[in-house]
Scaffold this motif. Structure first.
Motif, PDB file in Angstrom:
ATOM      1  N   ALA A 160     -21.829  26.055  26.036  1.00  0.00           N
ATOM      2  CA  ALA A 160     -22.934  26.636  25.500  1.00  0.00           C
ATOM      3  C   ALA A 160     -24.189  25.801  26.218  1.00  0.00           C
ATOM      4  CB  ALA A 160     -22.809  26.572  23.966  1.00  0.00           C
ATOM      5  N   THR A 161     -25.165  26.673  26.230  1.00  0.00           N
ATOM      6  CA  THR A 161     -26.566  26.292  26.952  1.00  0.00           C
ATOM      7  C   THR A 161     -26.946  24.928  26.162  1.00  0.00           C
ATOM      8  OG1 THR A 161     -26.808  28.285  27.993  1.00  0.00           O
ATOM      9  CG2 THR A 161     -28.780  26.778  27.850  1.00  0.00           C
ATOM     10  N   TYR A 162     -27.202  25.186  24.761  1.00  0.00           N
ATOM     11  CA  TYR A 162     -27.732  24.031  24.022  1.00  0.00           C
ATOM     12  C   TYR A 162     -26.782  23.433  23.221  1.00  0.00           C
ATOM     13  CZ  TYR A 162     -31.741  26.876  25.735  1.00  0.00           C
ATOM     14  OH  TYR A 162     -32.745  27.301  26.401  1.00  0.00           O
ATOM     15  N   ARG A 163     -25.678  23.283  23.562  1.00  0.00           N
ATOM     16  CA  ARG A 163     -24.627  22.771  22.793  1.00  0.00           C
ATOM     17  C   ARG A 163     -24.823  21.087  22.380  1.00  0.00           C
ATOM     18  NH1 ARG A 163     -22.678  22.563  27.828  1.00  0.00           N
ATOM     19  NH2 ARG A 163     -21.714  20.454  28.784  1.00  0.00           N
ATOM     20  N   HIS A 164     -25.447  20.429  23.214  1.00  0.00           N
ATOM     21  CA  HIS A 164     -25.845  19.124  23.006  1.00  0.00           C
ATOM     22  C   HIS A 164     -26.723  18.907  21.568  1.00  0.00           C
ATOM     23  CE1 HIS A 164     -23.733  18.241  26.946  1.00  0.00           C
ATOM     24  NE2 HIS A 164     -24.663  18.766  27.263  1.00  0.00           N
ATOM     25  N   THR A 165     -27.880  19.673  21.844  1.00  0.00           N
ATOM     26  CA  THR A 165     -28.714  19.611  20.528  1.00  0.00           C
ATOM     27  C   THR A 165     -28.135  20.190  19.415  1.00  0.00           C
ATOM     28  OG1 THR A 165     -30.545  19.974  22.215  1.00  0.00           O
ATOM     29  CG2 THR A 165     -31.071  20.394  19.876  1.00  0.00           C
ATOM     30  N   ALA A 166     -27.282  21.187  19.475  1.00  0.00           N
ATOM     31  CA  ALA A 166     -26.777  21.663  18.235  1.00  0.00           C
ATOM     32  C   ALA A 166     -25.873  20.828  17.683  1.00  0.00           C
ATOM     33  CB  ALA A 166     -25.852  23.025  18.754  1.00  0.00           C
ATOM     34  N   ARG A 167     -24.924  20.040  18.365  1.00  0.00           N
ATOM     35  CA  ARG A 167     -24.277  19.029  17.974  1.00  0.00           C
ATOM     36  C   ARG A 167     -24.977  17.879  17.298  1.00  0.00           C
ATOM     37  NH1 ARG A 167     -20.698  18.773  23.289  1.00  0.00           N
ATOM     38  NH2 ARG A 167     -19.327  20.847  23.043  1.00  0.00           N
ATOM     39  N   GLU A 168     -26.192  17.472  17.819  1.00  0.00           N
ATOM     40  CA  GLU A 168     -26.908  16.540  17.294  1.00  0.00           C
ATOM     41  C   GLU A 168     -27.396  16.845  15.876  1.00  0.00           C
ATOM     42  OE1 GLU A 168     -30.343  13.380  18.679  1.00  0.00           O
ATOM     43  OE2 GLU A 168     -30.465  15.373  19.502  1.00  0.00           O
ATOM     44  N   ASP A 188     -18.321  11.886  17.627  1.00  0.00           N
ATOM     45  CA  ASP A 188     -17.320  11.999  18.389  1.00  0.00           C
ATOM     46  C   ASP A 188     -17.505  13.053  19.675  1.00  0.00           C
ATOM     47  OD1 ASP A 188     -16.448   9.483  17.301  1.00  0.00           O
ATOM     48  OD2 ASP A 188     -14.777  10.742  16.130  1.00  0.00           O
ATOM     49  N   THR A 189     -17.633  14.157  19.383  1.00  0.00           N
ATOM     50  CA  THR A 189     -17.675  15.401  20.165  1.00  0.00           C
ATOM     51  C   THR A 189     -18.733  15.018  21.252  1.00  0.00           C
ATOM     52  OG1 THR A 189     -17.256  16.862  18.636  1.00  0.00           O
ATOM     53  CG2 THR A 189     -18.063  17.829  20.518  1.00  0.00           C
ATOM     54  N   ILE A 190     -20.005  14.435  20.591  1.00  0.00           N
ATOM     55  CA  ILE A 190     -21.041  13.968  21.825  1.00  0.00           C
ATOM     56  C   ILE A 190     -20.681  13.009  22.604  1.00  0.00           C
ATOM     57  CG2 ILE A 190     -23.380  13.030  21.881  1.00  0.00           C
ATOM     58  CD1 ILE A 190     -24.068  14.401  19.046  1.00  0.00           C
ATOM     59  N   ALA A 191     -19.931  11.930  22.254  1.00  0.00           N
ATOM     60  CA  ALA A 191     -19.483  11.049  22.982  1.00  0.00           C
ATOM     61  C   ALA A 191     -18.484  11.233  24.009  1.00  0.00           C
ATOM     62  CB  ALA A 191     -18.999   9.763  22.193  1.00  0.00           C
ATOM     63  N   GLU A 195     -20.969  15.458  29.957  1.00  0.00           N
ATOM     64  CA  GLU A 195     -22.375  16.164  30.272  1.00  0.00           C
ATOM     65  C   GLU A 195     -23.654  15.770  29.413  1.00  0.00           C
ATOM     66  OE1 GLU A 195     -21.740  20.284  31.207  1.00  0.00           O
ATOM     67  OE2 GLU A 195     -20.602  19.796  33.025  1.00  0.00           O
ATOM     68  N   THR A 196     -23.128  14.997  28.137  1.00  0.00           N
ATOM     69  CA  THR A 196     -24.222  14.759  27.210  1.00  0.00           C
ATOM     70  C   THR A 196     -25.134  13.700  27.924  1.00  0.00           C
ATOM     71  OG1 THR A 196     -22.469  14.580  25.378  1.00  0.00           O
ATOM     72  CG2 THR A 196     -24.552  13.404  25.135  1.00  0.00           C
ATOM     73  N   PRO A 197     -26.450  14.290  27.504  1.00  0.00           N
ATOM     74  CA  PRO A 197     -27.645  13.781  28.300  1.00  0.00           C
ATOM     75  C   PRO A 197     -27.873  12.036  27.707  1.00  0.00           C
ATOM     76  CG  PRO A 197     -28.369  15.811  27.387  1.00  0.00           C
ATOM     77  CD  PRO A 197     -26.839  15.566  26.910  1.00  0.00           C
ATOM     78  N   PRO A 198     -28.016  11.134  28.662  1.00  0.00           N
ATOM     79  CA  PRO A 198     -28.144   9.735  28.219  1.00  0.00           C
ATOM     80  C   PRO A 198     -29.151   9.612  27.028  1.00  0.00           C
ATOM     81  CG  PRO A 198     -28.126  10.080  30.445  1.00  0.00           C
ATOM     82  CD  PRO A 198     -28.349  11.282  29.931  1.00  0.00           C
ATOM     83  N   SER A 199     -30.054   9.973  27.008  1.00  0.00           N
ATOM     84  CA  SER A 199     -30.869  10.050  25.706  1.00  0.00           C
ATOM     85  C   SER A 199     -30.339  10.134  24.535  1.00  0.00           C
ATOM     86  CB  SER A 199     -32.345  10.458  25.950  1.00  0.00           C
ATOM     87  OG  SER A 199     -32.287  11.869  26.095  1.00  0.00           O
ATOM     88  N   LEU A 200     -29.739  11.720  24.600  1.00  0.00           N
ATOM     89  CA  LEU A 200     -29.031  11.886  23.250  1.00  0.00           C
ATOM     90  C   LEU A 200     -27.700  10.956  23.009  1.00  0.00           C
ATOM     91  CD1 LEU A 200     -28.294  15.732  22.410  1.00  0.00           C
ATOM     92  CD2 LEU A 200     -26.757  14.011  21.793  1.00  0.00           C
ATOM     93  N   ARG A 201     -26.925  10.387  23.918  1.00  0.00           N
ATOM     94  CA  ARG A 201     -25.935   9.764  23.779  1.00  0.00           C
ATOM     95  C   ARG A 201     -26.532   8.506  23.023  1.00  0.00           C
ATOM     96  NH1 ARG A 201     -21.040   9.742  26.047  1.00  0.00           N
ATOM     97  NH2 ARG A 201     -21.710  11.570  27.485  1.00  0.00           N
ATOM     98  N   SER A 202     -27.735   8.003  23.388  1.00  0.00           N
ATOM     99  CA  SER A 202     -28.031   6.628  22.707  1.00  0.00           C
ATOM    100  C   SER A 202     -28.472   7.071  21.408  1.00  0.00           C
ATOM    101  CB  SER A 202     -29.461   6.202  23.678  1.00  0.00           C
ATOM    102  OG  SER A 202     -28.930   6.008  24.733  1.00  0.00           O
ATOM    103  N   ARG A 203     -29.069   7.923  21.209  1.00  0.00           N
ATOM    104  CA  ARG A 203     -29.276   8.346  19.614  1.00  0.00           C
ATOM    105  C   ARG A 203     -27.949   8.477  18.739  1.00  0.00           C
ATOM    106  NH1 ARG A 203     -32.989  11.854  22.305  1.00  0.00           N
ATOM    107  NH2 ARG A 203     -31.710  13.752  21.742  1.00  0.00           N
ATOM    108  N   ALA A 204     -26.918   9.127  19.377  1.00  0.00           N
ATOM    109  CA  ALA A 204     -25.638   9.507  18.780  1.00  0.00           C
ATOM    110  C   ALA A 204     -25.118   8.010  18.537  1.00  0.00           C
ATOM    111  CB  ALA A 204     -24.823  10.258  19.425  1.00  0.00           C
TER     112      ALA A 204
END
Length: 217
Positions: A160-168, A188-191, A195-204
């Motif tokens: 899904a195009t915006y899955r990373h933001t949706a998960r966050e 955990d799904t984000i981690a 393909e999770t963006p680095p900035s989002l991974r850091s926030r997670a």
């Protein structure tokens, strides 16, 4: 002798062609006119569509400039007008931008506008998901985790195009609702998504640190 026969054959062919032309010339000419008219009409249509797209693009840029100048009411009016009259691609973008302008004065109303876009089957899947994300972002502080889950779960699937933001957003909503298990599930799904963006991974990871430790059995 063979030359004589050739001349006779040639004369016969001419007579046959003459008769065919006399019988079918009106249809041949009409067909040629129709082809020319069709090509001309298609060229004219392409020209008009290109002109409309260029005009819509200029109007869209002008509306975006109004927004950057914090003239949000004027920008809202401009995007709303484009959403009603521009070619398809600009109509969808203008609907999204109009909702973004409304959000400055009435987040709830803007969320409803995004919901309408998300429910519109004539809109592409990526734009529908974006509208879901935008609506959920506006409602994050005021709605329940179950409502957020209902809104966003379909946008979290792999690919899904915006899955990373949706998960966050779902992780944040679960954390706000004190649902540590759900928050941990989304983190955990984000981690686990490479393909999770680095900035989002850091926030997670930062949010993960705020969760209580998992109870040992």
């Amino acid at each position: 002798m063979s030359e004589l026969f050739d001349e006779v054959d040639e004369e016969v062919r001419r007579e046959q062609l003459k008769k065919l032309w006399e019988r079918y010339s009106i249809f041949i000419i009409a067909g040629a006119i129709l082809i020319i008219a069709a090509v001309g009409g298609w060229r004219g249509y392409q020209y008009l569509e290109a002109r409309k797209a260029a005009e819509a693009g200029a109007a869209f840029e002008a509306a975006a400039d109004l927004s950057e100048q914090n003239k949000h009411e004027e920008a809202e009016a401009a995007f709303t007008k484009l959403a009603a009259s521009a070619p398809y691609g600009y109509r969808v973008l203008s609907r999204l931008r109009a909702a973004a302008e409304v959000a400055f004065r009435d987040p709830q109303a803007a969320a409803r506008m995004y919901d309408e876009i998300a429910a519109d089957r004539s809109v592409g899947a990526a734009e529908q998901d974006l509208a879901k994300i935008r609506a959920a972002g506006l409602l994050l502080d005021t709605t329940s985790y179950s409502n957020m889950l209902q809104r966003l779960e379909s946008a979290t699937t792999p690919g899904a195009t915006y899955r990373h933001t949706a998960r966050e957003l779902l992780a944040l909503s679960a954390w706000r609702a004190n649902d540590a298990a759900a928050a941990r599930q989304w983190l955990d799904t984000i981690a686990n998504d490479g393909e999770t963006p680095p900035s989002l991974r850091s926030r997670a990871e930062a949010l993960q640190a705020l969760l209580p430790p998992v109870a040992k059995s």
